[in-house]
Design a protein around this motif. Structure first.
Motif, short mmCIF file in Angstrom:
data_model
loop_
_atom_site.label_atom_id
_atom_site.label_comp_id
_atom_site.label_asym_id
_atom_site.label_seq_id
_atom_site.Cartn_x
_atom_site.Cartn_y
_atom_site.Cartn_z
N ASP A 16 0.85 -1.20 0.00
CA ASP A 16 0.00 0.00 0.00
C ASP A 16 0.89 1.25 0.00
O ASP A 16 0.74 2.16 0.83
CB ASP A 16 -0.92 0.00 1.24
N ALA A 17 1.82 1.28 -0.97
CA ALA A 17 2.77 2.39 -1.05
C ALA A 17 3.06 2.67 -2.52
O ALA A 17 2.90 1.81 -3.40
CB ALA A 17 4.06 2.05 -0.31
N ALA A 18 3.50 3.89 -2.79
CA ALA A 18 3.83 4.34 -4.15
C ALA A 18 5.34 4.42 -4.30
O ALA A 18 6.07 4.75 -3.35
CB ALA A 18 3.19 5.69 -4.44
N SER A 78 3.57 6.58 1.37
CA SER A 78 2.19 6.24 1.75
C SER A 78 1.51 7.36 2.53
O SER A 78 0.47 7.13 3.14
CB SER A 78 2.19 4.96 2.60
N ASN A 79 2.08 8.53 2.52
CA ASN A 79 1.48 9.67 3.22
C ASN A 79 0.44 10.29 2.30
O ASN A 79 0.66 11.33 1.68
CB ASN A 79 2.56 10.68 3.60
N TRP A 80 -0.74 9.63 2.19
CA TRP A 80 -1.74 10.02 1.20
C TRP A 80 -2.34 11.39 1.45
O TRP A 80 -2.88 12.00 0.51
CB TRP A 80 -2.85 8.98 1.16
N CYS A 85 -0.74 14.01 2.04
CA CYS A 85 0.20 15.04 1.56
C CYS A 85 0.62 14.72 0.14
O CYS A 85 1.80 14.43 -0.13
CB CYS A 85 1.41 15.12 2.47
N PRO A 86 -0.33 14.72 -0.81
CA PRO A 86 0.01 14.38 -2.19
C PRO A 86 0.95 15.38 -2.85
O PRO A 86 1.56 15.08 -3.88
CB PRO A 86 -1.34 14.37 -2.90
N GLU A 87 1.09 16.57 -2.29
CA GLU A 87 2.00 17.56 -2.86
C GLU A 87 3.45 17.08 -2.83
O GLU A 87 4.30 17.58 -3.57
CB GLU A 87 1.87 18.90 -2.13
N LYS A 88 3.74 16.09 -1.98
CA LYS A 88 5.11 15.57 -1.93
C LYS A 88 5.49 14.81 -3.21
O LYS A 88 6.67 14.61 -3.49
CB LYS A 88 5.27 14.66 -0.72
N LEU A 89 4.48 14.39 -3.94
CA LEU A 89 4.75 13.76 -5.24
C LEU A 89 5.38 14.77 -6.20
O LEU A 89 6.32 14.45 -6.93
CB LEU A 89 3.47 13.19 -5.84
N ARG A 90 4.82 16.00 -6.19
CA ARG A 90 5.39 17.05 -7.02
C ARG A 90 6.74 17.49 -6.49
O ARG A 90 7.66 17.79 -7.27
CB ARG A 90 4.43 18.24 -7.04
N ILE A 91 6.87 17.51 -5.17
CA ILE A 91 8.17 17.87 -4.57
C ILE A 91 9.24 16.86 -4.97
O ILE A 91 10.39 17.20 -5.20
CB ILE A 91 8.04 17.96 -3.03
N HIS A 92 8.85 15.59 -5.04
CA HIS A 92 9.81 14.55 -5.43
C HIS A 92 10.37 14.80 -6.82
O HIS A 92 11.56 14.55 -7.07
CB HIS A 92 9.14 13.17 -5.38
N GLU A 93 9.55 15.29 -7.72
CA GLU A 93 10.03 15.55 -9.08
C GLU A 93 11.12 16.61 -9.08
O GLU A 93 12.13 16.47 -9.78
CB GLU A 93 8.86 15.98 -9.97
N GLY A 94 10.93 17.66 -8.31
CA GLY A 94 11.96 18.70 -8.19
C GLY A 94 12.16 19.49 -9.47
O GLY A 94 11.34 19.46 -10.39
N ALA A 109 14.81 15.04 -2.38
CA ALA A 109 13.59 14.52 -3.01
C ALA A 109 13.05 13.30 -2.28
O ALA A 109 12.52 12.38 -2.88
CB ALA A 109 13.85 14.18 -4.47
N GLY A 110 13.20 13.31 -0.95
CA GLY A 110 12.63 12.22 -0.18
C GLY A 110 13.56 11.06 0.08
O GLY A 110 13.15 10.07 0.69
N GLY A 111 14.80 11.13 -0.38
CA GLY A 111 15.78 10.09 -0.13
C GLY A 111 15.35 8.77 -0.72
O GLY A 111 15.05 8.66 -1.90
N ASP A 112 15.27 7.70 0.12
CA ASP A 112 14.90 6.37 -0.33
C ASP A 112 13.40 6.11 -0.27
O ASP A 112 12.95 4.98 -0.50
CB ASP A 112 15.62 5.31 0.53
N THR A 113 12.61 7.13 0.05
CA THR A 113 11.17 6.94 0.25
C THR A 113 10.51 6.34 -0.99
O THR A 113 9.73 5.39 -0.90
CB THR A 113 10.51 8.27 0.59
N PHE A 114 10.84 6.88 -2.16
CA PHE A 114 10.21 6.42 -3.40
C PHE A 114 10.97 5.27 -4.07
O PHE A 114 10.63 4.88 -5.18
CB PHE A 114 10.09 7.58 -4.39
N VAL A 115 11.98 4.73 -3.38
CA VAL A 115 12.78 3.67 -3.97
C VAL A 115 12.66 2.38 -3.19
O VAL A 115 12.37 1.31 -3.75
CB VAL A 115 14.26 4.10 -4.06
N THR A 116 12.88 2.41 -1.90
CA THR A 116 12.87 1.19 -1.09
C THR A 116 11.70 1.13 -0.11
O THR A 116 11.05 0.10 0.04
CB THR A 116 14.19 1.08 -0.31
#
Length: 319
Positions: free
Chosen positions: A26-28, A55-57, A59-68, A44-51
């Motif tokens: 249950d994670a992206a 799942s902090n649904w 705060c969807p703005e963090k998806l845009r922050i990850h792109e940078g 950009a969130g470190g290893d959050t989007f890799v390993t």
């Protein structure tokens, strides 16, 4: 409404093409960063989007922050991913390009080596010298692992040239009748050598004599000469049924001197002199063929010699 915001929104797939969702966790995750992750610490969130997975649904703005920004770690990974999908920049395409370039360079070096060998063979000159200064200059730009100066390679090129020259003579002869002219003599290393030439009428009606080769014989008895001639004919695909005359000089059978066989021993003194008295029988024979039959050798294209050279044995480089 609160529950809906605390779940993964499938609409994010259209907003972020890099997004991957794991039902089990249950994670992206970010596909680009997963494939081409760089060590950038907490950017950009470190290893959050890799390993770990995001799942902090709420705060969807963090998806845009990850792109940078344009040079962010995520966008660098995206460019690497796009390059991987381009067929002209794939690893296989790059390998083929490198292979093609290596093949072109190899063909260029081989063609140049044949040109040099042509000059040396026509003059009856040695292939090697003891002047290291000249060697250092001439090989300055040559690749260290493919200089084309190995004695084995040089012998193979000379052998290829001699084979094609002999084949041209046999093709010129065709199915016509012929006579064989034989002379024997000792070279500077006291080896007994038998020179063989063919005399026939070409398609223009001219009587021609062509040098076929030198055969090493233990003695000049009739049986030794017969065995050597039969072996030579067999290698060149000549039939004794088309033999219409025989001429010998130096043997006890007959005394018929011919210019071609006499010239063969004169040339032998040039090719196999005191400085090169240890030259092998095969190399000497090949050198004599192309030296004596210069007009035939000159008419053979380098491409034909290169193909013969490649087919003689397995080479690391291919044309």
């Amino acid at each position: 409404m609160v529950l809906r915001n605390r779940r993964f929104n499938k609409g994010w797939f259209t907003q972020f093409d890099w997004l991957e969702y794991s039902i089990a966790k249950d994670a992206a995750f970010c596909l680009y960063c997963y494939l081409f992750k760089r060590d950038v610490g907490e950017q950009a969130g470190g290893d959050t989007f890799v390993t770990e997975g995001f799942s902090n649904w709420k705060c969807p703005e963090k998806l845009r922050i990850h792109e940078g920004g344009i040079n962010s770690s995520h966008n660098q990974a995206r460019r690497m991913f796009e390059d991987l999908l381009k067929p002209n920049q794939s690893i296989q395409s790059f390998h083929f390009k490198q292979t093609d370039q290596a093949r072109i360079e190899y063909r260029t070096r081989l063609n140049a080596s044949i040109d040099c060998i042509r000059f040396l063979l026509r003059q009856g000159l040695a292939f090697r010298d003891h002047n290291e200064d000249i060697k250092a200059v001439t090989l300055r730009n040559a690749p260290e692992n493919n200089m084309m100066i190995s004695p084995a390679i040089q012998k193979d090129i000379v052998s290829a040239a001699a084979v094609e020259t002999s084949n041209a003579i046999i093709m010129e002869l065709g199915d016509a009748f012929f006579s064989v002219l034989i002379d024997e003599s000792r070279d500077i290393s006291t080896k007994e050598q038998m020179a063989v030439a063919l005399r026939y009428v070409d398609k223009k009606g001219h009587v021609v004599e062509r040098f076929l080769g030198i055969e090493h014989v233990t003695d000049t008895t009739a049986l030794s000469l017969k065995a050597a001639v039969e072996d030579l004919f067999c290698r060149h695909g000549l039939s004794l049924s088309r033999l219409r005359g025989q001429g010998y000089d130096g043997a006890s059978n007959m005394q018929v001197a011919t210019a071609t066989v006499e010239r063969a021993f004169s040339v032998m003194k040039i090719v196999k002199n005191r400085l090169r008295s240890r030259i092998s029988d095969q190399w000497m024979n090949d050198s004599l063929i192309v030296y004596i039959e210069k007009d035939i050798f000159h008419s053979i294209d380098n491409e034909v010699i290169m193909q013969r050279f490649q087919n003689m044995k397995t080479h690391r480089n291919q044309l």
